[in-house]
Scaffold this motif. Structure first.
Motif, PDB file in Angstrom:
ATOM      1  N   ALA A  80       0.824  -1.210   0.000  1.00  0.00           N
ATOM      2  CA  ALA A  80       0.000   0.000   0.000  1.00  0.00           C
ATOM      3  C   ALA A  80       0.862   1.265   0.000  1.00  0.00           C
ATOM      4  CB  ALA A  80      -0.932  -0.001   1.211  1.00  0.00           C
ATOM      5  N   ILE A  81       1.959   1.228   0.744  1.00  0.00           N
ATOM      6  CA  ILE A  81       2.877   2.372   0.737  1.00  0.00           C
ATOM      7  C   ILE A  81       3.528   2.522  -0.641  1.00  0.00           C
ATOM      8  CG2 ILE A  81       5.112   3.183   1.616  1.00  0.00           C
ATOM      9  CD1 ILE A  81       2.823   3.880   3.443  1.00  0.00           C
ATOM     10  N   VAL A 135      -3.370   3.875   5.723  1.00  0.00           N
ATOM     11  CA  VAL A 135      -2.274   2.907   5.789  1.00  0.00           C
ATOM     12  C   VAL A 135      -1.504   3.063   7.098  1.00  0.00           C
ATOM     13  CG1 VAL A 135      -0.180   2.037   4.691  1.00  0.00           C
ATOM     14  CG2 VAL A 135      -2.067   2.847   3.282  1.00  0.00           C
ATOM     15  N   LEU A 136      -1.207   4.281   7.487  1.00  0.00           N
ATOM     16  CA  LEU A 136      -0.490   4.498   8.745  1.00  0.00           C
ATOM     17  C   LEU A 136      -1.340   4.074   9.941  1.00  0.00           C
ATOM     18  CD1 LEU A 136       1.335   7.911   8.164  1.00  0.00           C
ATOM     19  CD2 LEU A 136       2.162   5.582   7.733  1.00  0.00           C
ATOM     20  N   TYR A 157       7.156   5.313   7.414  1.00  0.00           N
ATOM     21  CA  TYR A 157       6.453   4.024   7.487  1.00  0.00           C
ATOM     22  C   TYR A 157       7.379   2.937   8.035  1.00  0.00           C
ATOM     23  CZ  TYR A 157       4.244  -0.318   6.028  1.00  0.00           C
ATOM     24  OH  TYR A 157       3.714  -1.590   6.018  1.00  0.00           O
ATOM     25  N   SER A 158       8.618   2.898   7.566  1.00  0.00           N
ATOM     26  CA  SER A 158       9.579   1.900   8.055  1.00  0.00           C
ATOM     27  C   SER A 158       9.840   2.075   9.550  1.00  0.00           C
ATOM     28  CB  SER A 158      10.897   2.007   7.282  1.00  0.00           C
ATOM     29  OG  SER A 158      10.699   1.698   5.913  1.00  0.00           O
ATOM     30  N   LYS A 159       9.901   3.326   9.988  1.00  0.00           N
ATOM     31  CA  LYS A 159      10.110   3.623  11.405  1.00  0.00           C
ATOM     32  C   LYS A 159       8.916   3.144  12.230  1.00  0.00           C
ATOM     33  CE  LYS A 159      11.165   7.579  14.419  1.00  0.00           C
ATOM     34  NZ  LYS A 159      11.389   9.055  14.437  1.00  0.00           N
ATOM     35  N   LEU A 160       7.716   3.394  11.731  1.00  0.00           N
ATOM     36  CA  LEU A 160       6.501   2.958  12.419  1.00  0.00           C
ATOM     37  C   LEU A 160       6.428   1.438  12.469  1.00  0.00           C
ATOM     38  CD1 LEU A 160       3.772   3.824  13.682  1.00  0.00           C
ATOM     39  CD2 LEU A 160       2.800   3.776  11.365  1.00  0.00           C
TER      40      LEU A 160
END
Length: 346
Positions: free
Chosen positions: A264-265, A286-287, A337-340
């Motif tokens: 999705a990202i 998405v988040l 996003y990768s951090k989340l």
């Protein structure tokens, strides 16, 4: 109905039937907001028939197949009359809630749809019809047998169910975006490749987090073959004594769902960076879904047994702000996003 009345009808219903969708759609550019609003409400008509406790399973299938045929005919140019719509809401009390009122007033919705440009209207009718067809197929799963909890047979069926409920929406939105902005071939092909997975990711998160509520209705929209792998059955998902297998079961489901959110990202990065509103519309859910997966991984047993896990209003506000900050840039969005994702318990 006048154009002003059409938009008022749509705008008044959105916040009544979905706070989350109302949160995201306000970021869409004006040229897309009304068609997407209207498409969402049409999908909600099908969803209401599927979910309503006031409609028996066999009757749900009949109504959904009728809606499917209406929409396919409408996509081919047929006009919809009041008599065509009566079988959808016959016997439904609009006082049962906003969803049921929308179903009873669906003729107004079709009047609104009739005013949309032909290309957009056909896209909406086609994919909403596909959704209704699939919901008819799965409507029987909500019928409890011998007081046992009913579940999806296997992962392939889980994918199929989520495709009909949400993958179709991914396809619909993608075609609406392409219709409006005429993206280049690379962007359009990338979006079409990933749009199904985008929808599956959001819906799979829902099917996991909604287990306590669904169990109360006698159904679980999760695959039995993965349950069997951990010596579980649908009825055991609410038993806290099975902490270890429940944890392993949930973690496997969240890993599978997380791959879809990764897609999705990537999908969002195909939207040109100049279209900030469209990117924001996509990034917010998405988040929120990724943060929900993190919470599910932190509390896997509670996710199954209850009470339902849910991210806080403060987290929703924070993640919306982060989406606004990072979504205009592909690099920034991927990094955040990768951090989340890295915050998720392993």
């Amino acid at each position: 109905m006048t154009d002003k009345a059409n938009k008022q009808f749509v705008n008044e219903f959105i916040p009544r039937v979905s706070r989350t969708f109302a949160l995201a759609i306000k970021f869409l550019p004006m040229e897309l907001r009304h068609p997407v609003f209207t498409a969402y409400l049409l999908c909600r008509v099908a969803d209401t028939i599927e979910d309503s406790p006031h409609i028996q399973p066999d009757d749900k299938r009949i109504r959904l197949m009728h809606l499917n045929k209406l929409l396919l005919s409408a996509a081919d140019g047929a006009k919809t009359s009041p008599n065509d719509l009566t079988p959808l809401y016959q016997g439904i009390n609009p006082e049962h809630g906003h969803d049921h009122r929308l179903l009873v007033e669906s003729l107004k919705l079709f009047d609104v749809l009739a005013e949309l440009p032909d290309e957009k209207r056909k896209i909406i009718y086609h994919w909403a019809g596909e959704m209704a067809f699939g919901m008819a197929e799965f409507s029987q799963i909500t019928a409890r047998h011998d007081n046992q909890i009913v579940a999806i047979d296997n992962v392939a069926q889980w994918d199929r169910y989520c495709y009909y409920v949400a993958g179709t929406v991914g396809h619909m939105l993608t075609e609406l975006f392409i219709s409006e902005y005429r993206f280049d071939t690379n962007a359009a092909d990338g979006m079409l490749r990933l749009c199904d997975s985008f929808g599956l990711g959001l819906q799979k998160v829902n099917t996991i987090k909604d287990v306590p509520g669904d169990m109360a209705r006698g159904v679980v929209f999760l695959p039995k073959d993965i349950m069997t792998k951990y010596s579980l059955t649908p009825d055991l998902l609410s038993d806290i004594k099975y902490e270890a297998p429940l944890t392993d079961f949930v973690r496997e489901l969240t890993e599978m769902s997380g791959h879809h959110l990764d897609d999705a990202i990537e999908y969002t990065t195909f939207i040109p960076e100049r279209l900030k509103g469209v990117r924001m519309f996509l990034a917010v859910p998405v988040l929120l879904a990724r943060a929900t997966l993190n919470l599910i991984n932190k509390f896997p047993v509670q996710t199954m047994v209850g009470p339902a896990v849910k991210i806080s209003h403060a987290d929703v506000a924070r993640l919306t702000a982060m989406a606004k900050l990072h979504s205009p840039s592909n690099a920034a969005l991927k990094k955040y996003y990768s951090k989340l994702k890295a915050r998720s318990p392993s």
